[in-house]
Structure formats: structure tokens, C-alpha cells
Design an enzyme around this catalytic site. Sequence first.
Site, short mmCIF file in Angstrom:
data_model
loop_
_atom_site.label_atom_id
_atom_site.label_comp_id
_atom_site.label_asym_id
_atom_site.label_seq_id
_atom_site.Cartn_x
_atom_site.Cartn_y
_atom_site.Cartn_z
N HIS A 180 32.49 40.52 38.52
CA HIS A 180 33.04 40.64 37.11
C HIS A 180 32.27 41.81 36.40
CE1 HIS A 180 35.38 37.07 37.93
NE2 HIS A 180 36.37 37.94 37.17
N CYS A 483 46.72 43.34 40.76
CA CYS A 483 45.87 43.48 39.41
C CYS A 483 44.23 43.41 39.81
CB CYS A 483 46.21 42.54 38.50
SG CYS A 483 45.91 40.83 38.64
C1 PEP Z 1 41.04 39.02 40.99
O1 PEP Z 1 40.62 38.10 41.41
O2 PEP Z 1 41.49 40.10 41.92
C2 PEP Z 1 41.21 39.16 39.50
C3 PEP Z 1 42.13 40.16 39.07
O3 PEP Z 1 40.70 38.28 38.70
P1 PEP Z 1 39.17 38.46 38.25
O4 PEP Z 1 38.81 39.89 39.07
O5 PEP Z 1 39.05 38.40 36.75
O6 PEP Z 1 38.49 37.34 39.06
#
Ligand code: PEP
Length: 523
Positions: A180, A483
Amino acid sequence: MARNEFNGIPVSDGLAIGMLEIIHSPRQDFNHASGNNEKEKLASAIQQSIADLQEISQLNGDSEIHAIMDLQILMLQDETFLDPIFAKISNGISALAVWEKHLDADIQEYSSSDDHYFSARASDILDIKLRVMRRLTGIAQINYSGNTILVADDLPPSAFLEIPWKTGGLVLRRGSIYGHLAVLAKSKGVPFVAGVSDLPYLEEIPVIMDANQGLVIVDPSKPELDKYKSLVQEADSLHKTKETYTWPPLNRPIQVNLNVADPSDLQTYDIRCFDGIGLVRTEFTLHAVDNFYDEQRQYVEYRKILDWANGKPVVFRLLDIGGDKPIPGLTYKEENPFLGIRGIRFLLRQRSLLEIQLRALLRASAHGDLKIMIPMVTIPEELEAVRAIVQETLRRLRDQGETCAPSPLGIMIEVPSAALLADQFEADFFSIGTNDLLQFTTACSRDSLALNDISQPDNTAFLQLLTQVVRVAERKNIAVSICGDMASDVKYVSNLLKLGISNFSVNYRAVRKVRAEMARCLS
Ligand code: PEP
Ligand code: MG
């Protein structure tokens, strides 16, 4: 001649020249009492926290913020609240441990109350708990002053968000590409190099950071400095070039949406670059904790984002906390948090938080094209449970005279089980979270740089899962988007297009490169 170049992995590109500043690991010295002065340490951390709150209050003209800060200051001055805590600190027991445990118990008590006034107080206690803990552990003293290259072993996303980034960059001795922190750095355009394990512990020394190549040059020579100064200037002027917002024509309809982490970034973004917002990571958007219990504040934040989107669709993801986004005192302490009670698993166990967020979202839905997305779904029953709560919340809001639209309800596909069972989910749309789906498919933590060689988005098993989800979405005639960070990486655009993906949700800095690559593939 001493070595002055150090290599790592480029995570968020860009160039920076500045002074090296070390962020010391916050908790390592504080898990145990280090002496006899634990009470004094706590008293001083409380005083510093009060000063912080007073400063925030002075800097903000908003009367609502004043009221919250005043309330928290009063709590930190309240002897009936503090005395039992100080009484528990005795020989060999750390102030941090007592403070954390005592306030956790208070938070638990307040948050389980059905009364919204009391559950809202839980967020204040959580806020002061974290503030004092940061003061106790030293994390509040990140010395960032503009042209600073911050160096740390690792950094929690919440600490990153507290830094008022303008220029400068971040170097981690560990870190990761798909974690993150990487998501946030890319979204804010902060140059970030991870895995520079051999960087010496030096401070206040000039440094060049070339995050395009994953290079850190410590104490550079004059020619090196001159070369990078002109490269920085060149990059700046390119950045300031007038935008045209016309994209090369494509021979098939493709949507490129934006991923939003911190809404304050929107001031520097332009909606004309996007077809909408494909992912709002609300856990960051709300600047964590203190807003989680506050329906009105959430409503205001969501409306701001909808207004910015100017009628274009916006996908708000429900709070995805836990895993590598722990909220101390709120999420569970687990041995293996990535596989634990996080995302929707957490929200279904803390229904009051889910209901507050749904109320805020559904009220905001009257003011834009709002969709709701559920994170970390594993089995269809979770979607059904959320759908029932959404419908009940909608009914109650309407009974109270609110106008709300029945927003589409979609799911993240980021757990292999959800990908394999995709046809059993009665969702209005799918969005594939490639960051988590890849880590769970390959059993390689997204935080691990060391496992990068076996956990790449071109992994065959992972691509089979993507294909499976896309085919199911086609059969169901529902939208499917990507995403996760894979969508922002030009290397994979061609593969995703071939797979039949027509909806990409990307970080702001990636939009131009991704659109150009699409044009190359589809013109
Ligand atoms: C993912 O897991 O690809 C996602 C978009 O969610 P995050 O990166 O916030 O876990
Ligand atoms: Mg995820």
C-alpha cells in the site's frame, strides 16, 4: 574511493535532490520499559500531544475541527481518565504497553455501544491513543522539510500520509512494489525506491534519488549534481506543459478510470483525463480512524469526491482495513493478518462501522453516479449479507425522508475463491484487485521484494484466473475492470486488452503512458 551509489527497486518514478533524513523504526525501543522514567515519558508524550492538537486547531479555521480538538485536549487533561493509567505503570512495565491496553479496553467498550454519540467517542479515544503512541515511539518526529529524502527500514501507510509531501522522496531498505505504500507514493507522485538494503545510516548529507532507475547517490560530486539538477528542471518543465486532454482514437471503446487514495490529491488532478473514478480506497480517503464512526464527515468527503468527478461514475470501496492496513485498537491482532479478518470480513463483524459508512454513501448517492464495492470477498454469502444491509439501510434512510439512489453493488475479485466462483456472485460489477489476487494465487506476500521473481502479473495461473473472471462477466453481461496496479503498468496493457479487458482503473501518474500504450495496441 568510497562507494556512493546504491541500487534498489524503482517503485514510484521521479527524481529528487535533497538531504538524507532517517526515520527511525518507531517501536523497537519501546516495547519494553527502558528505565524508571516511564511515567515521565507518558506525561511528556501527553503534553506534546496536547500541543499538537492545539496547533492543528490554530491552523484550521473550521469550527467543527476546533470542537473535536478541544474535546480531545480535555480528555488528555482529565485526571479521572489519566490517573488509573498512571497507577498501572510500575517497575518494569512500559508506558506504551499500559497506555495501549487501557485505551483499547475503552475503545472496545465505547464502540460496542448502540448509541451513536458513544460510538463516535470511540473514534476520539482511538485518535488520542494513536497520537500519544506516536509521541511515545517517536514516529511523530519525522523531520520532513521539503527537499528531504526520507530513509527508513519500512514505513506504515498511515505515517506516509502524515508527511506533507511536496518535493523529495522516499527510500526504504525493505518495502515492496505492490504494497500500500507503493500505491500511495504513486498516487501522490512521490519518488520511491525500495529494497536499498545496504544504504548506510547517514543523516543530513546531500543525496540524489533517481527513482526511475532505482538509484540513490549519496554525497554526489559536483558534475553528478549538475547533471541531475538539469534533469529535474527538464522533468518539471515537461510536467508544466499545457495539457490537451485529447487522446488518440482507439478501435474499441475503452474506459480509463482513476484510483483515488488521498482526496487532497484531487486538487492537482484533472477529471478530464479520466472516464470516472474506478476505485476510491476509502480507508485512506477518510484519513483513517477518527472519521470511521462519523457519518456526517464521511458524507461530506464523499460528496466532495462526487462533485470533483462532475457527473462521471465513482466507485467507492467499503473500508478495507486489516492486513497491511491495521488500525491499532480497531482491527484484530493476528499472526497472519493478510489472511485474517480484513476487508468485508472485518466489516461484517463490526456492523456499526459498516452501517455508518453505508448511510453516508447512500445519502451521497443522490449527488452523483455512485457505486459501492466490497473488498476481500471470498464467498457469495458475504455479498448477500452486505446487499441485505444495504437494502435495510436504504429503507431506513428513506423512512427518515432522505433521498438516496439504489447504488449498484459490485465486488472486488482479489481472493482466488471469488475468481473461481465468480459465476455464483449476483454482483452488479466486478473489479479485479490484482495486487491481492496475485499474492494469494502465488502465495507470495505482496510486501516481499525477495519473492518478486516468482510472483509477477504474467504468472500463468494468475492469468488463467483473470481470464476466467472476464469470461464470467461477459456471460453475465456485467462490467469487469482491473483496479490493481497491474492496470497502471504499461508492460501489461497489451495482455489485458487481448484478454478482453475494456475498463482500466489506474493511478494518476500512469494515465498518459497507459493511454499511449493503448493507442499503440489498438490503432
Ligand atoms: C488490489 O488488491 O489489487 C487492490 C486494488 O486493493 P488494495 O491494493 O487496496 O489492496
Ligand atoms: Mg486488495
